[in-house]
Design a protein around this motif. Structure first.
Motif, PDB file in Angstrom:
ATOM      1  N   THR A   1     -51.147  35.752 -39.297  1.00 53.67           N
ATOM      2  CA  THR A   1     -49.895  36.421 -39.638  1.00 53.67           C
ATOM      3  C   THR A   1     -49.356  37.232 -38.469  1.00 53.67           C
TER       4      THR A   1
ATOM      5  N   LEU B   1     -38.869  29.933 -36.829  1.00 52.09           N
ATOM      6  CA  LEU B   1     -39.590  29.463 -37.996  1.00 52.09           C
ATOM      7  C   LEU B   1     -39.150  30.322 -39.176  1.00 52.09           C
TER       8      LEU B   1
ATOM      9  N   LYS C   1     -41.966  22.158 -41.715  1.00 47.87           N
ATOM     10  CA  LYS C   1     -43.374  22.187 -41.289  1.00 47.87           C
ATOM     11  C   LYS C   1     -44.228  22.567 -42.489  1.00 47.87           C
TER      12      LYS C   1
END
Ligand code: PGA
Ligand code: ZN
Length: 447
Positions: free
Chosen positions: A58, A356, A409
């Motif tokens: 993370t 992302l 993804k």
């Protein structure tokens, strides 16, 4: 005489759109860890359901999952998150209009009241936010992707995204066996979703066979990619290229390589401790790691590279983006954590060119959409992404299609928490005007 100020009462919310129930339950994710599922229902009986995913590598700026600590399940239980939904979130949402996603998300953010969503939990917020969208779509009688597309106003046609699919897993998802986290393939030469999946399935099979023949197969990593016992990161690149060839496809033409270095996992303060830089432990400076990666870009058909330097290495990220050039997609995950302001500041510094988008990093769909809109307004591309801890939930596929995001993804081409997403694309494609068509190659930096 003074007249009393009369404000128009808000029109009552019709039962078809009025939230009547917000129910949370504890379910289990792909790593066998507890997670949060939320069901939202309207007074007329339309229902929506969603499950929070969970990351392992993370970014430090992500919305925080609320975990109970203590002995049970390694401290990862989510009973407090569930209770916060029942006692704080549900009472604030019941009676409201299920279509008012932005206002409902803002209510949850305000109720949480922290900068990192640590009071109610990013896991509680994201599951509720996604369940609201599902319920609104159900109330309108629309598939979620269509509901989102109707309302996004982006003008981007609803299309299936180009999949980025993992073949080898490393880093935090495979006990640190390789420094790099994801060795993925992108079917850059495929015109449609089905072909992209067919080609990937062949590459995945070939990679498994080659790995077993080389005596390097250790099983599968957290996202279903093979867990290879290589001595050096570069061996994985070489074998992935061979796997594309062994599948009868042309590396770089039909199928190219995409990497997630996830460099924040082994670097800090501009220094990177790699276990297998050239088959041996080495500490690299930011510039040396960049040189290593640029060498791979020259020698292998790599079109996309994520988190090449750590989240705290802004200068390194900017230097790398410049050196890699406009034909290489430089994706930022840990550094921008699906946050519009961070995307803007990194773009201003010349660091990265693609964001992302992981809804649970932001906490709500509204904030995720804001991050996407920020990236679009800056000329960045975006990739909707799953997490390493996933479930049967397929919301992200609908987000990518409905929001017109060109890439997705999800992890590998194995295990049902991954396949659920690829299979959902096979269903959605049957209903799209554009069918299974993927964005044209010319839409991408490698086009
Ligand atoms: P995570 O990693 O879901 O384990 O955080 C995925 C990624 O880095 O892209
Ligand atoms: Zn990443």
């Amino acid at each position: 005489m003074e007249r009393p100020i009369v404000t128009d009462p808000l029109p009552p919310v019709p039962p078809s759109r009025r939230i009547a129930e917000v129910h949370a339950r504890r379910v289990w994710d792909s790593r066998g860890r507890p997670t949060v599922e939320v069901e939202v229902a309207t007074a007329a009986g339309a229902r929506g359901r969603a499950i929070a995913p969970a990351g392992a590598s993370t970014g430090s700026g992500e919305a925080v999952d609320l975990r109970d600590g203590g002995a049970a399940f390694g401290g990862l239980d989510v009973r407090q998150a569930i209770s916060g939904i029942e006692t704080a979130i549900a009472p604030a949402l019941i009676g409201r209009d299920v279509e008012a996603q932005a206002a409902l998300d803002a209510t949850m953010v305000a109720l949480d009241g922290t900068h990192d969503r640590s009071r109610l939990g990013g896991n509680a917020l994201v599951a509720t936010s996604m369940a609201i969208a599902h319920a609104a779509a159900a109330a309108a009688g629309r598939p979620l992707w269509a509901w989102l597309a109707d309302r996004s106003g982006s003008g981007v046609p609803a299309m299936l995204p180009l999949p980025e699919i993992q073949v080898f897993g490393g880093g935090a998802h495979a006990g640190g066996r390789l420094d790099l986290q994801d060795f993925m393939v992108v079917a850059v030469g495929a015109d449609d979703w089905r072909t992209a999946l067919d080609w990937t399935a062949e590459v995945y099979r070939a990679a498994g066979r080659l790995l077993a023949e080389a005596g390097r197969l250790q099983g599968v990593a957290d996202e279903g990619g093979f867990w290879p016992a290589f001595d050096d990161n570069e061996q994985a690149l070489a074998m992935l290229t061979q796997s594309i060839e062994a599948a009868g496809l042309r590396p770089g033409e039909d199928v190219a390589i995409s990497l997630d270095i996830a460099a924040s996992n082994f670097g800090r303060g501009g220094r990177y401790r790699m276990a297998r830089a050239d088959g041996r432990p080495r500490e690299l400076e930011s510039g040396e790691l960049a040189e290593l990666l640029l060498g791979w870009l020259r020698r292998y058909p790599v079109v996309s590279i994520e988190d090449p330097l750590a989240e705290d290495d802004l200068a390194g990220l900017a230097a790398f983006t410049e050196a890699a050039g406009p034909r290489v997609q430089v994706v930022l995950d840990d550094a921008v954590v699906t946050n519009a302001a961070r995307i803007r500041s990194h773009a201003a510094a010349g660091a990265g060119n693609t964001a992302l988008i992981k809804p649970n990093q932001a906490g709500t769909l509204t904030e995720s959409l804001a991050a996407l809109e920020a990236s679009r307004s800056l000329g960045w591309d975006a990739i909707v992404s799953a997490r390493s801890g996933e479930t049967e939930d397929t919301t992200i596929v609908h987000l990518a299609v409905g929001w017109g995001v060109r890439q997705l993804k999800v992890g590998s081409f194995a295990r049902s928490e991954r396949m659920a997403k690829w299979n959902e694309g096979l269903r959605i494609g049957e209903t799209l005007v554009e069918g299974f068509a993927l964005p044209p190659r010319s839409a991408f930096p490698w086009g």
